[in-house]
Enzyme design. Structure first.
Site, short mmCIF file in Angstrom:
data_model
loop_
_atom_site.label_atom_id
_atom_site.label_comp_id
_atom_site.label_asym_id
_atom_site.label_seq_id
_atom_site.Cartn_x
_atom_site.Cartn_y
_atom_site.Cartn_z
N ASP A 163 0.88 -1.16 0.00
CA ASP A 163 0.00 0.00 0.00
C ASP A 163 0.93 1.22 0.00
O ASP A 163 2.14 1.10 0.18
CB ASP A 163 -0.93 -0.02 1.22
CG ASP A 163 -2.13 0.92 1.01
OD1 ASP A 163 -2.04 1.81 0.13
OD2 ASP A 163 -3.13 0.78 1.72
C1 BGC Z 1 -4.99 3.32 0.27
C2 BGC Z 1 -5.05 2.40 -0.94
C3 BGC Z 1 -4.89 3.22 -2.19
C4 BGC Z 1 -3.56 3.95 -2.11
C5 BGC Z 1 -3.25 4.80 -3.32
C6 BGC Z 1 -3.76 4.20 0.25
O1 BGC Z 1 -3.86 5.19 1.21
O2 BGC Z 1 -5.02 2.55 1.45
O3 BGC Z 1 -6.27 1.70 -0.94
O4 BGC Z 1 -4.98 2.42 -3.32
O5 BGC Z 1 -3.58 4.80 -0.99
O6 BGC Z 1 -4.04 5.94 -3.34
#
Ligand code: BGC
Length: 716
Positions: A252
């Protein structure tokens, strides 16, 4: 009936990468320098990974998110890039999709997302989000699907197959146990092996082994002491060895914590790390040094590069002419968004058949509430969408019925909360009752033939990065609804929300409640069509709606959101309805529940045999008939129980379901099936699935609390 389309048209899996392509992957790797290899293993901006021009490897483009392709973000900061061609189709978020109980819609959604992603030249779409809805408070529940692993699995598999059929990789997230936003980037999650196997893994397993998901996103949190992005048990033992995952495991955004440990544990790609110099990321220069120092073998780097190239091949990045073509916001895409919202809405109660409203027979409607005019697509953080348009309920009601019916709007309550990333204390100040607005609403309600209050939540509550602080309807809505219903008993409440809210304060006061979720860009049109009966509600709750928070398992046991950054899932396998049913707690509305404007009968439930062996499949049948006067759809749900077992089993568990569309008077035979192996529990003493010989009870119904027929079968 669902299913045919999904099974027959899709075969794009990583196994589709053939031996010639595997040879090409190895040949490309042989031509790369170490620096080139490592350049494929970390971001070079917010959402891109560098290509290697001299080898014909293109830059890799990733994008959020689960229910629409996110607008373009600047390469090196989080501001939007201001593009004019990135207004997307916005679907209703995850819980709404699950509420349709229609995998074919998930498949269709995947196709639309794939086409829009390709139009935007994206290679990976960061979804679906499939974490279990463990607590009503999790801020991201709206993005996720359900509390039930089978419902999650069926919807996720269909979504992924649709998306990947358009040569865009899915990224199943968040692996694993990102079931709360509070301390999501530091909390350490503990659960039994049985809960892991029976509740938290099945959705991911299905997404990978049946859906063929090309990428997986490691969660922020720790699992049993190790960060998910460097967790050997999760990533090597389960994901790679057990599930046979050959694609890319990425972090993530900013969830990497080490170089050597993460590399050895099977992480492939580092994204979103909060360091302006990309060369300083864990999987950049430090990885090159680790290889040179012999701490990470070259073979481990090569394995990661192969995973990346394999996903690139599977999504046809090396054969652009042969790649699926993109399209943006076509009428078909918009229709798909409408269909999802239409099938998602759940009719919770409808005393005296107040709904549907015959707009040709009334003179005036009062529309009340902030959500009648609020747009939601652009909220929730990473899943926010710059929608091409978003129709609000008031706009649609005016447009569709305003020519003949007087429509008066009253604000009713005001959105007094504020949301700021990093500080969501705004939620706590949102319980003020505004009597001036209530008095105005009461006046408008008194003068109307019918009242529609459009309330619920907004993305100050249903949002990434924060959990809800409570389950109440904010902004004094309970008082508003009570006062309006006193003034005019013909009051319908429409709830716009993506996670459970407390309804005990209103169920006794209003005759009709319709839950229409965040409805995406077609939200208002769908609400208007549901109210008028043009659309007959056919959604079913994908989660249990508790009377109050303390009924629900994590809160009853006091283990949400944990203490001192440790959370222990003590409720174990008793998540959602498994808890309510086993503990004999009556919720406000049960999992799988939802009414219709017509009536159905379910009869003739039989199984093909009475006795089965452990390798068999049980084929069950029943007849469902529309006994009312309107066309409609019902979801037949099959649950199994194991009444005598050496371990505690949930009172019942969903094992199959089918959504059936019927004209008035029409009847259809529904076929359902359950593998005997799927009646097993995870036996911790044997570290294996176990179906104990004996009797099992199969029951069918139209909600988890309304079983209409049962059959007892024996397993030898
Ligand atoms: C989230 C993800 C997301 C990523 C990119 C993170 O904060 O948990 O689900 O895809 O950011 O924006």
């Amino acid at each position: 009936m669902t299913g045919l389309l999904i099974g027959s048209t899709v075969k794009a899996q990583l196994s589709a990468v053939n031996s010639n392509q595997e040879k090409k992957i190895q040949s490309l790797i042989r031509q790369m320098t170490l620096a080139e290899k490592v350049s494929l293993l970390h971001g070079n901006s917010k959402f891109y990974v560098a290509g290697i021009g001299r080898l014909g490897i293109k830059e890799w483009a990733l994008s959020d998110g689960p229910h629409g392709v996110r607008a373009e973000i600047n390469r090196h900061d989080w501001a939007y890039a201001g593009w004019t061609n990135d207004s997307a189709t916005c679907f209703p978020p995850g819980t709404a999709l699950a509420a349709t109980w229609n995998p074919e819609l998930a498949y269709r959604r995947g196709i639309v997302l794939g086409e829009e992603a390709r139009f935007r030249k994206k290679d990976v779409l960061l979804g679906p989000g499939i974490n279990i809805i463990r607590s009503p408070l999790c801020g991201r529940n709206f993005e996720y699907l359900s509390e039930d692993p089978l419902l999650i699995s069926k919807m996720a598999v269909a979504y992924i197959k649709g998306l990947q059929s358009k040569d865009v990789a899915a990224s199943v997230k968040h692996w694993l146990a990102n079931n709360q936003e509070t301390h999501r980037d530091s909390v350490n999650v503990h659960m039994s092996e049985r809960a892991l196997r029976e509740i938290y893994l099945p959705g991911f397993k299905a997404a990978i082994t049946e859906g063929g998901a090309y990428t997986v996103m490691a969660a922020y949190n720790k699992f049993r002491g190790d960060w998910c992005s460097e967790n050997i048990y999760l990533n090597r033992d389960i994901l790679r060895k057990e599930f046979g995952f050959k694609g890319v495991l990425m972090t993530d955004w900013a969830a990497a914590h080490s170089t050597v440990k993460a590399a050895m544990a099977g992480l492939d790609l580092e994204m979103g790390t909060d360091k302006a110099d990309y060369n300083q990321w864990y999987f950049a220069d430090p990885l090159i040094s680790a290889v040179k120092e012999g701490k990470v073998p070259m073979a481990v780097v090569d394995e990661k590069v192969a995973n990346v190239l394999r996903v690139m091949m599977a999504t046809k990045m090396f054969e652009e002419n042969n790649r699926a073509k993109g399209a943006m916001n076509t009428p078909e895409h918009q229709q798909a968004a409408y269909n999802d919202a239409a099938e998602a809405a759940v009719l919770l109660q409808n005393e005296g058949h107040l709904l549907p409203i015959d707009f040709s027979k009334i003179k005036s409607v009062a529309v009340i509430g902030d959500n009648a005019t609020r747009k939601h697509c652009n909220g929730g953080l990473s899943s926010e969408i710059k929608a091409l348009y978003e129709i609000t309920p008031l706009e649609a009601i005016r447009k569709k019925f305003g020519a003949n019916v007087q429509i008066n709007f009253a604000q009713g309550y005001e959105k007094t909360s504020t949301f700021k990333e990093g500080n969501n204390t705004g939620q706590l100040t949102a319980d003020k009752v505004d009597w001036k607005l209530i008095d105005e609403a009461v006046k408008v309600a008194k003068a109307a033939d019918v009242v529609v209050i459009v309330g619920g939540l907004n993305h100050d509550f249903d949002t990434e990065s924060f959990d809800k602080q409570h389950m109440d309807l904010p902004y004094g809505q309970e008082v508003l609804i009570r006062e309006v219903a006193k003034a005019n008993p013909k009051t319908v409440v429409v709830i716009i929300a993506g996670s459970p809210v407390k309804l005990s304060g209103i169920v006794q006061r209003v005759p009709a409640i319709l839950w229409s979720w965040y409805g995406g860009m077609e939200a208002g049109n769908v609400v208007a069509d549901l109210l008028s009966g043009k659309v007959n509600p056919s959604g079913k709750l994908p989660f249990t709606l508790p009377v109050s928070l303390d009924q629900s398992p994590a809160h009853a046991l006091g283990n949400f959101p944990g203490r001192e950054l440790e959370v222990n899932y003590e409720e174990d396998i008793l998540v959602g309805y498994r808890w309510f049913d086993t503990k004999k707690i009556t919720p406000q509305f049960p999992f799988g529940y939802g009414l219709s404007y017509t009536e159905f009968s379910i009869d003739g439930f039989t199984t093909n045999r009475k006795q089965y062996n452990s390798g068999d499949t049980i084929f069950a049948k029943c007849t469902i008939k529309n006994t009312g006067a309107r066309a409609g759809a019902e979801v037949v749900q099959l649950y199994a129980s194991d009444p005598v077992c050496t371990v505690l089993r949930p009172e019942k568990e969903l094992k199959d379901f089918a959504k059936v569309y019927l004209q008035p008077g029409e009847a259809k035979t529904v076929e359902l099936k359950v593998k005997v192996a799927d009646l097993a529990f995870y036996d911790e003493s044997r570290k294996a699935w176990n179906v104990e010989a004996g009797d099992f009870l199969l029951q069918i119904g139209n909600s988890s609390r309304n079983m209409v027929s049962s059959v007892s079968i024996a397993v030898k």
